[in-house]
Every structure is written in C-alpha cells, then in structure tokens.
Design a protein around this motif. Sequence first.
Motif, mmCIF file in Angstrom:
data_model
loop_
_atom_site.group_PDB
_atom_site.id
_atom_site.type_symbol
_atom_site.label_atom_id
_atom_site.label_comp_id
_atom_site.label_asym_id
_atom_site.label_seq_id
_atom_site.Cartn_x
_atom_site.Cartn_y
_atom_site.Cartn_z
ATOM 1 N N PHE A 234 0.842 -1.206 0.000
ATOM 2 C CA PHE A 234 0.000 0.000 0.000
ATOM 3 C C PHE A 234 0.873 1.249 0.000
ATOM 4 N N ALA B 53 0.012 4.018 -1.856
ATOM 5 C CA ALA B 53 -0.785 5.189 -2.229
ATOM 6 C C ALA B 53 -0.824 6.217 -1.106
ATOM 7 N N PRO C 152 -12.468 5.696 4.242
ATOM 8 C CA PRO C 152 -12.125 4.390 4.820
ATOM 9 C C PRO C 152 -10.611 4.174 4.743
ATOM 10 N N LEU D 153 -5.760 0.118 3.851
ATOM 11 C CA LEU D 153 -4.779 -0.824 4.417
ATOM 12 C C LEU D 153 -5.318 -1.489 5.685
ATOM 13 N N LYS E 250 1.575 2.555 13.954
ATOM 14 C CA LYS E 250 0.870 2.347 12.684
ATOM 15 C C LYS E 250 0.946 0.890 12.257
ATOM 16 N N LYS F 230 -2.448 -1.320 11.864
ATOM 17 C CA LYS F 230 -2.852 -1.765 10.519
ATOM 18 C C LYS F 230 -2.463 -3.205 10.251
#
Length: 223
Positions: free
Chosen positions: A98, A100, A130, A133, A162, A166
């Motif tokens: 991920f 982005a 939303p 990840l 993080k 995640k």
Amino acid sequence: EKDLQSKHLLHDKTCLITAGPTYEAIDPVRFIGNHSSGKMGAALALEIAQQGARVILIMGPSAVKVEHHLIKRIDVQSAQQMYDAVHEKIAQVDLAIFSAAVADYRPVNPAGQKIKKKSDTLQIELVKNPDILASVGDLKNKPFLVGFALETENELEHAFAKAEKKNTDLLVLNSMRDKGAGFGVDTNKISIIDREKNVFDFETKPKSEVAKDIVHEIIQRVL
Ligand code: CTP
Ligand code: CA
C-alpha cells in the motif's frame, strides 16, 4: 539469504499495489488531492514484475507510465474507488503493498454544479475516508501486507503504532528529514520495520533502488 540474482523468485505469486494520490471531488471541476507522483509505486510494480509475479497496480491520478506484460493497471480517482478496486481483487493475491497517498478526508456533499464565487469565505465539510490498508489488515485470510508511513515527528514511535494498528508484516517509513526524500523527487530514504519491531535503515537512493531493497526484504519473508 535468498539469492536475488536468480530472477523470477516470485513467479507463482500475485501482488496488489496501490499507488499515487487520490482526488476527492469538491464539485465537477475541483478536488482535494496531494503531491504524490506515483513513482514509488510504479518502481515497486516493475521490480515485483521483474521477479516474475503478476501485478495488479491500482493507481490514483498519475502521469507515470508503467509498461510490463505482467502488470495490469487499474486507474481510479477517489479513495472510495481505490477501496472498492482493492476489495474486488484482494482475495486473489498473495502479497499487497500500500504505497498510495490516500486522502484522509473527502467532501461530505460534492456539489453537482461548479460552485460559484459568492461570499468572502467558504466552508467545505469533510468526512473521513475508509482506511484501505487497515481494512485489509482486518481480513481473516489476509495476504502478506506491506504498508508505508510518512511521519514528520516521533517517526519511529508513530511508525510502530501504525504497524500494529494496521496489522502490517512490513512497514516502510519514509523519512522527511532527508532532502532527497518524499514527494516529487526521484530519490527516497527509508527504514523498514518488521513484526518483531526490528528496524532496517537504508541510505538515500533512487526510487528504483529503494524498490529493490523493499522487494528484497519481502522475498526473505514470503518464500
Ligand atoms: N492508507 C490507506 N487508506 C487510507 C489512509 C492510509 O490504505 N485511507 C495507507 C497508506 O497507503 C499507507 C498507510 O496506510 O500505506 C499509512 O498512511 P499514512 O497516511 O502514513 O497514515 P494514516 O493512517 O492516514 O495516519 P496519519 O495520516 O494521520 O499519519
Ligand atoms: Ca494519512
């Protein structure tokens, strides 16, 4: 150590990659976005494809060209579209990265027509997007998960939090303290954090070389 010189180590794998910014519509002609170029995600897609994996590249608006027969590119605009595209494909992938720069918020009610200039101030109400990840990190059958983090203070502390929140297998921390790192430049300086909270530091280098370092760490763990 796996021998990276022998190519096609990932030949039986499928990898999903998110890349670029997202654009969140304010009205038909305006949006909220950011300066992500999509270069890091494109470099990762190429490196993974060169290792023989099929790549599904889900990309926000970006001028970057990515040509490889193993890369299937899906263009999206908004965070919600990126979320939908990811969840349509995620069940078929072994590995997901991920990269982005997803907009954290979007306008609650995008105007149907171009907003006309009237009063001296203008308020636009935003609502949280939303977390793509994190939503994949919550899946029961999740792929090997690689996230990115951009921090400007307490970098490691924030990055550890993080990674845990995640549920990432690897978290790539982009250092903003280095001039050769971040948006719009062709180099990057990263650290990689694994599940055991080991931290691997790398020098500033071209994004194509940074992609090689990231893929090297992935291959050690997925083969
Ligand atoms: N990410 C995502 N969906 C979002 C926001 C972030 O998939 N809506 C992903 C990013 O692609 C990146 C990771 O989560 O891999 C961390 O993004 P980052 O912006 O650093 O973290 P946030 O959780 O958004 O927290 P903050 O911006 O407040 O630091
Ligand atoms: Ca964010």
